[in-house]
Design an enzyme around this catalytic site. Sequence first.
Site, PDB file in Angstrom:
ATOM      1  N   ASP A 166       0.836  -1.190   0.000  1.00  0.00           N
ATOM      2  CA  ASP A 166       0.000   0.000   0.000  1.00  0.00           C
ATOM      3  C   ASP A 166       0.880   1.252   0.000  1.00  0.00           C
ATOM      4  O   ASP A 166       2.007   1.246   0.505  1.00  0.00           O
ATOM      5  CB  ASP A 166      -0.914   0.022   1.226  1.00  0.00           C
ATOM      6  CG  ASP A 166      -2.007  -1.045   1.153  1.00  0.00           C
ATOM      7  OD1 ASP A 166      -2.204  -1.603   0.056  1.00  0.00           O
ATOM      8  OD2 ASP A 166      -2.642  -1.304   2.189  1.00  0.00           O
ATOM      9  N   ARG A 167       0.331   2.331  -0.526  1.00  0.00           N
ATOM     10  CA  ARG A 167       1.101   3.574  -0.652  1.00  0.00           C
ATOM     11  C   ARG A 167       1.684   4.024   0.681  1.00  0.00           C
ATOM     12  O   ARG A 167       2.833   4.487   0.745  1.00  0.00           O
ATOM     13  CB  ARG A 167       0.192   4.675  -1.220  1.00  0.00           C
ATOM     14  CG  ARG A 167       0.876   6.028  -1.385  1.00  0.00           C
ATOM     15  CD  ARG A 167      -0.038   7.036  -2.041  1.00  0.00           C
ATOM     16  NE  ARG A 167      -1.197   7.333  -1.211  1.00  0.00           N
ATOM     17  CZ  ARG A 167      -1.214   8.264  -0.255  1.00  0.00           C
ATOM     18  NH1 ARG A 167      -0.115   8.971  -0.011  1.00  0.00           N
ATOM     19  NH2 ARG A 167      -2.293   8.487   0.445  1.00  0.00           N
TER      20      ARG A 167
END
Length: 400
Positions: A166-167
Site C-alpha cells: 500500500d502507498r
Amino acid sequence: MKSRKEEKAMEIVWQTPEIRPQRQDYIFRDGRRHVRPYNFEFICHVKKRWAGKTIVDLFTYEFKGRPYDYYVSAVKSGRIQVEGVMVPVSYIVKTSQKISHFVHRHEPPVMTCDVSILQEEPDVVVVCKPASVPVHSCGQYRKNTVVGILEAEHGLAPLFPIHRLDRLVSGLLILAKSSSKANYFRQQIEGGMVQKQYIARVAGEFPEQEQLVDANVIHDPRECRSTAEVSDLSDDTLIKGKTACTKFTRLSTNGIHSLVLCEPVTGRTHQIRVHLQHVGYPIANDMLYLSKLVNGRSTEGMGADRAAVNSRPFLTSGFCENLSTEHVDPNEDFSIDPMCTNCPNLSLDRTQCTRLPLYAGSGRGERRLALPHLWRGCSQVSNPRPTAHGRRHLPSHQTK
C-alpha cells in the site's frame, strides 16, 4: 504576426504513459519530493458498464476529482475527446471507444526518502519502499512512484512489480525486469512458495496467543476500502467477498500500542488492515480503518485515505507529523500550459495559471498537505520451502 520563437513557446507537448520520468522532473523542498507540473494525455477505453452514458455523466460519476461544470467545459474545449475527435456534451459513449483527457497534471508530493536498492540481479531488483510512495502509476501518481523514481534516478526500465505494498506502507519490494519473470514469480506467490511477513503497530493490547483470522474480504473499488465478513453457522446465506486468512503474533506491547507480526496466507486488497480492524486492533494511525464510519471518497471527491483523515481530523494529532500548509516556492519558473483550465485549483482564472504551487489540491481541505505513513512495514520475503532442483525462487531478504 507572431515570431517562430513565440509560436514554439505556445506549443503544448502532451506526455503519454510511454514517456519515462527523468531526473530533472523532480524538485525537493522541505522533506518532500515534488514533480514539476506537466501536460499529460490520460487514455482509457469505454468499459461495458460505461456504455450508454453521456460523456459528461461518465466522467462526473466515475472520476470524482473534478466537478460537473469542469467536465462540461473540458468536452466543449476539446480537452476530452473520443477516438481523437471533439464530441458534444450529449454524446453517448460506446463500448471499447478510446477516450483521451488532456490535463495539466499536478502530482501530489511524497516524502523524500530514497528508494534504496538492496540487491540487483539479472532478472529482479529488490528495493526498500518508503512510506507515502505508491508502487506504480495509479490515480494522481505517475512519476512520484517507486517504478517512476527507479526509472528516473537509476535507469531501471522497464520494471514489473511482483507484488505490491500500500502507498502508506514501507518495506521490501521485489520487481522483475521482464513481464515473463514477473508472471513466473507471481505464480510462486500464488502457489504458496513465497512467504511475506509484516510488522504493524496496532491500537490496544493485542492478545498474547497467536491469532488466526479467517474472514472474507470484500473490496469496494469505488471507495477504495475493504470490509471483512465471516459466515454465520446458523444462517445459510452465502457470504460475499474473497476468502482471506492472516496469522497474527504479538511481539511486544506497552498496554497502549502493540507490535504485531502479520503473516498473510492470502493476498487481498487491504487484507492486513481490515483483518486487524475486524479483530478490534486496527493499525494505530490508520485513518481509513480506525473506525467503520468514514466518509467515502466518492462523496469527498478525493483519495480514500485522505477522505478518512478529513472525516476525523481530531485523530490526526501525533500521526501526521508532516502536516503543513506550506508549498513549494510559487515564484519558481515552470513550463506549464497557458490554457490550464484543468489545474487542481479550478477556481483560478486562466491568466493566473502561469505560476502555480506544485500541488494545490482539488477537494475541500486538500490544501492542508499531509504526508502520513502507516505504522506497518514488510519486514521479510522468503521461501518457506526448500528450493527444488532447477527451479528459480525469489531471493530471501530481511530488513535490518
